[in-house]
Design a protein around this motif. Structure first.
Motif, PDB file in Angstrom:
ATOM      1  N   PHE A   1     116.629  25.806-107.782  1.00  0.00           N
ATOM      2  CA  PHE A   1     115.419  26.330-107.132  1.00  0.00           C
ATOM      3  C   PHE A   1     115.574  26.444-105.624  1.00  0.00           C
ATOM      4  CE2 PHE A   1     114.425  21.775-107.621  1.00  0.00           C
ATOM      5  CZ  PHE A   1     113.989  21.427-106.350  1.00  0.00           C
ATOM      6  N   ILE A   2     116.360  25.596-104.990  1.00  0.00           N
ATOM      7  CA  ILE A   2     116.591  25.718-103.541  1.00  0.00           C
ATOM      8  C   ILE A   2     117.446  26.953-103.257  1.00  0.00           C
ATOM      9  CG2 ILE A   2     117.722  24.680-101.523  1.00  0.00           C
ATOM     10  CD1 ILE A   2     115.028  23.342-102.261  1.00  0.00           C
ATOM     11  N   ASN A   3     118.444  27.207-104.069  1.00  0.00           N
ATOM     12  CA  ASN A   3     119.331  28.353-103.872  1.00  0.00           C
ATOM     13  C   ASN A   3     118.575  29.684-103.990  1.00  0.00           C
ATOM     14  OD1 ASN A   3     121.988  29.371-103.373  1.00  0.00           O
ATOM     15  ND2 ASN A   3     122.069  29.987-105.512  1.00  0.00           N
ATOM     16  N   LYS A   4     117.468  29.698-104.707  1.00  0.00           N
ATOM     17  CA  LYS A   4     116.671  30.918-104.885  1.00  0.00           C
ATOM     18  C   LYS A   4     115.700  31.177-103.724  1.00  0.00           C
ATOM     19  CE  LYS A   4     116.806  30.788-109.921  1.00  0.00           C
ATOM     20  NZ  LYS A   4     116.023  30.530-111.142  1.00  0.00           N
TER      21      LYS A   4
ATOM     22  N   PHE B   1     108.834  15.322 -96.898  1.00  0.00           N
ATOM     23  CA  PHE B   1     109.042  15.700 -95.512  1.00  0.00           C
ATOM     24  C   PHE B   1     108.934  17.210 -95.382  1.00  0.00           C
ATOM     25  CE2 PHE B   1     111.854  11.801 -95.788  1.00  0.00           C
ATOM     26  CZ  PHE B   1     110.919  10.956 -95.203  1.00  0.00           C
ATOM     27  N   HIS B   2     107.913  17.668 -94.698  1.00  0.00           N
ATOM     28  CA  HIS B   2     107.708  19.107 -94.499  1.00  0.00           C
ATOM     29  C   HIS B   2     108.584  19.582 -93.353  1.00  0.00           C
ATOM     30  CE1 HIS B   2     103.636  19.376 -96.793  1.00  0.00           C
ATOM     31  NE2 HIS B   2     104.597  18.814 -97.494  1.00  0.00           N
ATOM     32  N   LEU B   3     109.867  19.550 -93.637  1.00  0.00           N
ATOM     33  CA  LEU B   3     110.920  19.996 -92.736  1.00  0.00           C
ATOM     34  C   LEU B   3     111.735  21.023 -93.510  1.00  0.00           C
ATOM     35  CD1 LEU B   3     112.036  16.397 -91.712  1.00  0.00           C
ATOM     36  CD2 LEU B   3     110.642  17.935 -90.327  1.00  0.00           C
ATOM     37  N   THR B   4     112.864  21.443 -92.981  1.00  0.00           N
ATOM     38  CA  THR B   4     113.748  22.294 -93.770  1.00  0.00           C
ATOM     39  C   THR B   4     114.493  21.403 -94.768  1.00  0.00           C
ATOM     40  OG1 THR B   4     115.675  22.084 -92.333  1.00  0.00           O
ATOM     41  CG2 THR B   4     114.091  23.876 -91.817  1.00  0.00           C
ATOM     42  N   VAL B   5     115.119  22.017 -95.748  1.00  0.00           N
ATOM     43  CA  VAL B   5     115.920  21.262 -96.710  1.00  0.00           C
ATOM     44  C   VAL B   5     117.005  20.486 -95.959  1.00  0.00           C
ATOM     45  CG1 VAL B   5     117.491  21.462 -98.675  1.00  0.00           C
ATOM     46  CG2 VAL B   5     115.443  22.911 -98.570  1.00  0.00           C
ATOM     47  N   ARG B   6     117.704  21.164 -95.067  1.00  0.00           N
ATOM     48  CA  ARG B   6     118.768  20.531 -94.276  1.00  0.00           C
ATOM     49  C   ARG B   6     118.216  19.347 -93.477  1.00  0.00           C
ATOM     50  NH1 ARG B   6     123.317  22.731 -93.038  1.00  0.00           N
ATOM     51  NH2 ARG B   6     122.553  24.842 -93.389  1.00  0.00           N
ATOM     52  N   GLU B   7     117.088  19.537 -92.810  1.00  0.00           N
ATOM     53  CA  GLU B   7     116.492  18.470 -92.000  1.00  0.00           C
ATOM     54  C   GLU B   7     116.072  17.277 -92.857  1.00  0.00           C
ATOM     55  OE1 GLU B   7     114.666  21.188 -88.371  1.00  0.00           O
ATOM     56  OE2 GLU B   7     113.477  20.869 -90.194  1.00  0.00           O
ATOM     57  N   ASN B   8     115.704  17.514 -94.117  1.00  0.00           N
ATOM     58  CA  ASN B   8     115.388  16.412 -95.022  1.00  0.00           C
ATOM     59  C   ASN B   8     116.585  15.476 -95.161  1.00  0.00           C
ATOM     60  OD1 ASN B   8     112.854  16.152 -97.070  1.00  0.00           O
ATOM     61  ND2 ASN B   8     112.938  18.189 -96.104  1.00  0.00           N
ATOM     62  N   PHE B   9     117.789  16.060 -95.298  1.00  0.00           N
ATOM     63  CA  PHE B   9     118.987  15.232 -95.424  1.00  0.00           C
ATOM     64  C   PHE B   9     119.380  14.604 -94.099  1.00  0.00           C
ATOM     65  CE2 PHE B   9     119.489  18.077 -99.109  1.00  0.00           C
ATOM     66  CZ  PHE B   9     119.553  17.105-100.092  1.00  0.00           C
ATOM     67  N   GLU B  10     119.290  15.351 -93.031  1.00  0.00           N
ATOM     68  CA  GLU B  10     119.694  14.831 -91.725  1.00  0.00           C
ATOM     69  C   GLU B  10     118.764  13.721 -91.253  1.00  0.00           C
ATOM     70  OE1 GLU B  10     120.144  18.385 -89.341  1.00  0.00           O
ATOM     71  OE2 GLU B  10     122.075  18.845 -90.300  1.00  0.00           O
TER      72      GLU B  10
ATOM     73  N   GLN C   1     115.475  26.550 -95.469  1.00  0.00           N
ATOM     74  CA  GLN C   1     114.138  26.905 -95.928  1.00  0.00           C
ATOM     75  C   GLN C   1     113.140  25.847 -95.467  1.00  0.00           C
ATOM     76  OE1 GLN C   1     112.839  29.662 -97.715  1.00  0.00           O
ATOM     77  NE2 GLN C   1     110.998  28.641 -96.993  1.00  0.00           N
ATOM     78  N   GLN C   2     112.090  26.313 -94.824  1.00  0.00           N
ATOM     79  CA  GLN C   2     111.018  25.423 -94.391  1.00  0.00           C
ATOM     80  C   GLN C   2     110.212  25.009 -95.612  1.00  0.00           C
ATOM     81  OE1 GLN C   2     110.044  24.253 -91.125  1.00  0.00           O
ATOM     82  NE2 GLN C   2     108.838  22.960 -92.486  1.00  0.00           N
ATOM     83  N   LEU C   3     109.981  23.724 -95.756  1.00  0.00           N
ATOM     84  CA  LEU C   3     109.169  23.208 -96.855  1.00  0.00           C
ATOM     85  C   LEU C   3     107.797  22.843 -96.326  1.00  0.00           C
ATOM     86  CD1 LEU C   3     111.843  20.895 -98.525  1.00  0.00           C
ATOM     87  CD2 LEU C   3     111.257  23.260 -99.108  1.00  0.00           C
ATOM     88  N   GLY C   4     106.788  23.156 -97.099  1.00  0.00           N
ATOM     89  CA  GLY C   4     105.419  22.867 -96.705  1.00  0.00           C
ATOM     90  C   GLY C   4     104.616  24.146 -96.586  1.00  0.00           C
ATOM     91  N   PRO C   5     103.563  24.282 -97.376  1.00  0.00           N
ATOM     92  CA  PRO C   5     102.795  25.529 -97.396  1.00  0.00           C
ATOM     93  C   PRO C   5     102.011  25.806 -96.119  1.00  0.00           C
ATOM     94  CG  PRO C   5     101.688  23.842 -98.691  1.00  0.00           C
ATOM     95  CD  PRO C   5     103.019  23.267 -98.276  1.00  0.00           C
ATOM     96  N   GLU C   6     101.864  24.813 -95.250  1.00  0.00           N
ATOM     97  CA  GLU C   6     101.107  25.028 -94.015  1.00  0.00           C
ATOM     98  C   GLU C   6     101.882  25.833 -92.980  1.00  0.00           C
ATOM     99  OE1 GLU C   6     103.090  20.994 -93.709  1.00  0.00           O
ATOM    100  OE2 GLU C   6     101.973  22.050 -95.228  1.00  0.00           O
ATOM    101  N   PHE C   7     103.165  26.052 -93.206  1.00  0.00           N
ATOM    102  CA  PHE C   7     103.984  26.849 -92.297  1.00  0.00           C
ATOM    103  C   PHE C   7     104.004  28.296 -92.769  1.00  0.00           C
ATOM    104  CE2 PHE C   7     105.621  22.517 -92.017  1.00  0.00           C
ATOM    105  CZ  PHE C   7     105.554  22.307 -90.647  1.00  0.00           C
TER     106      PHE C   7
END
Length: 187
Positions: free
Chosen positions: A61-64, A28-37, A71-77
């Motif tokens: 790795f997320i904490n870094k 899911f190319h969302l934020t880490v938080r949005e992945n859980f929500e 953090q937004q996940l997905g290189p297209e952003f």
């Protein structure tokens, strides 16, 4: 399930029972938080996110990242980052456990994870499983040898069923495949 044919159970009830993590999990190319929500259907606290990420060895790795849980996940952003296959898989493991459902179905959940992380994750799974049922589908026998019950399938048919020691003593297909994998690791 509890002596009721699964076909007789309404789908909406089954969805409340099972938390699956398939080998071809969604990224899911969302934020880490949005992945859980997205998977829990509710707001998730920072503490809960941290605990889940620690559980799957994803916290480091997320904490870094620049924005950590946001953090937004997905290189297209423009501010998005991409994760390695193993990192995505560890995040997916966190998501599966965030749902806190009584039956977990894990289909090759650590296929892209290195052996050290895999071992740590399975130690946590075994320690924190409590009253949950874990259905683990794997070709890696080292990760299933501690299971209460191992079912060996061949061409869709059950050919062996038992605990690790019992199956090893039978010298059947499980013994053969386990021995091959164990010898590959020693080489």
């Amino acid at each position: 399930i509890n002596k009721v044919n699964i076909r007789d159970i309404p789908e909406e009830y089954l969805y409340k029972l099972f938390s699956p993590l398939f080998q071809d999990f969604a990224k899911f190319h969302l934020t880490v938080r949005e992945n859980f929500e997205l998977v829990t259907g509710e707001k998730v606290s920072d503490r809960k996110i941290k605990d889940l990420l620690i559980f799957s060895n994803a916290y480091g790795f997320i904490n870094k990242t620049t924005n950590r849980y946001d953090q937004q996940l997905g290189p297209e952003f423009s501010n998005g980052i991409d994760l390695s296959g193993g990192q995505w898989q560890r995040l997916a493991i966190s998501r599966a456990f965030s749902q806190n459902k009584p039956i977990l179905i894990l289909d090759e959940p650590t296929s892209a994870v290195d052996i050290r992380n895999e071992d740590e994750i399975f130690q946590r799974i075994n320690k924190h499983l409590n009253n949950k049922t874990l259905i683990y589908i794997s070709h890696r026998f080292s990760t299933i040898k501690d299971a209460e019950r191992i079912i060996v399938l061949d061409d869709g048919n059950i050919i062996e069923d038992g605990e690790h020691d019992e199956l090893m003593n039978n010298h059947g297909k499980y013994f053969e495949l386990y021995s091959i994998q164990r010898n590959r690791i020693r080489v």
